[in-house]
Design a protein around this motif. Structure first.
Motif, short mmCIF file in Angstrom:
data_model
loop_
_atom_site.label_atom_id
_atom_site.label_comp_id
_atom_site.label_asym_id
_atom_site.label_seq_id
_atom_site.Cartn_x
_atom_site.Cartn_y
_atom_site.Cartn_z
N ARG A 95 47.47 36.89 40.84
CA ARG A 95 47.40 35.73 41.29
C ARG A 95 48.08 34.73 40.81
O ARG A 95 47.88 33.99 39.60
N ARG A 116 44.31 33.27 46.19
CA ARG A 116 44.03 34.53 46.66
C ARG A 116 44.51 35.37 45.22
O ARG A 116 45.72 35.32 44.82
N ASP A 216 38.01 37.78 47.87
CA ASP A 216 39.16 36.78 47.12
C ASP A 216 40.50 37.89 47.25
O ASP A 216 41.19 37.32 46.74
N LEU A 218 43.63 39.86 48.78
CA LEU A 218 44.52 40.16 49.94
C LEU A 218 45.05 41.37 49.54
O LEU A 218 45.95 41.61 48.61
#
Length: 224
Positions: A95, A116, A216, A218
């Protein structure tokens, strides 16, 4: 009573009973080797790094790791950029914040704050990408000389000065615990461009690195 008999009766506790070789003070090189061996045997450790750069971007980082393939890492810089990473075996959760992406050359015009986590295979990590490999090299190098006793966060320690011919302009000072196990408590490296302090703590404390909430994340592990 002869000296030999006295030593036998006293269980070798008397001064001089151990013999000259055993009574010799441990060398600085041996102390450094023992400290590195102790650190390599750890099941977990927290490593805090604070780097001051002359005319550059100061930065700090924290790595809590099993020294293998599970760790939590966070790096921040004076520019405001930050990068968080969770490595769980073969998977990285990464992140970066908006500022980190901007400084890295990404066009963030019109984009909101980045919060994300990105899921990618740990095998895609490459040197220089800013991610941690969860490992830390504890190896002896250069010529070691013993310095003065001191304390690190109230823990008694001895300073070991290391001179490396390949890093002639850099000074290295290791602070090794003198009570209990010979942990490396701190390392200070300096040259005319930077001042780096690395501190070690939480030796063998339980390590619990958990993946972020799925909402949260991807998932980019199958892309490319």
């Amino acid at each position: 009573m002869t000296a030999a008999l006295a030593c036998l009766v006293m269980g070798g506790a008397m001064t001089g009973c151990a013999g000259d070789s055993a009574a010799e003070e441990v060398s600085a090189g041996q102390m450094m080797d023992d400290a590195n061996k102790t650190m390599r045997a750890l099941k977990s450790v927290t490593i805090d790094t604070d780097t001051k750069v002359s005319g550059g971007d100061d930065r700090t980082s924290r790595l809590t790791t099993d020294l293998k393939d599970h760790c939590a890492f966070e790096a921040t810089s004076a520019t405001g950029g930050s990068l968080e990473q969770l490595r769980i075996g073969g998977t990285d959760y990464v992140r970066p914040n908006r500022k980190y992406l901007e400084v890295s050359g990404h066009n963030m015009a019109g984009a909101g704050e980045q919060d994300r986590w990105i899921k990618v295979p740990a095998s895609e990590s490459t040197p220089g990408d800013g991610l941690s490999q969860c490992t830390h090299e504890f190896a002896s190098f250069g010529e070691v000389t013993k310095g003065e006793p001191t304390k690190v966060n109230e823990a008694p320690a001895i300073t070991l000065k290391v001179t490396d011919k390949e890093e002639a302009g850099t000074s290295f000072t290791f602070y090794v615990a003198t009570e209990g196990k010979p942990y490396i408590l701190k390392v200070v490296a300096k040259d005319d461009q930077f001042d780096n302090t690395t501190s070690f703590s939480s030796f063998d404390e339980p390590l619990d690195v958990q993946a972020p909430d799925r909402a949260d994340v991807l998932d980019m592990s199958s892309v490319g």
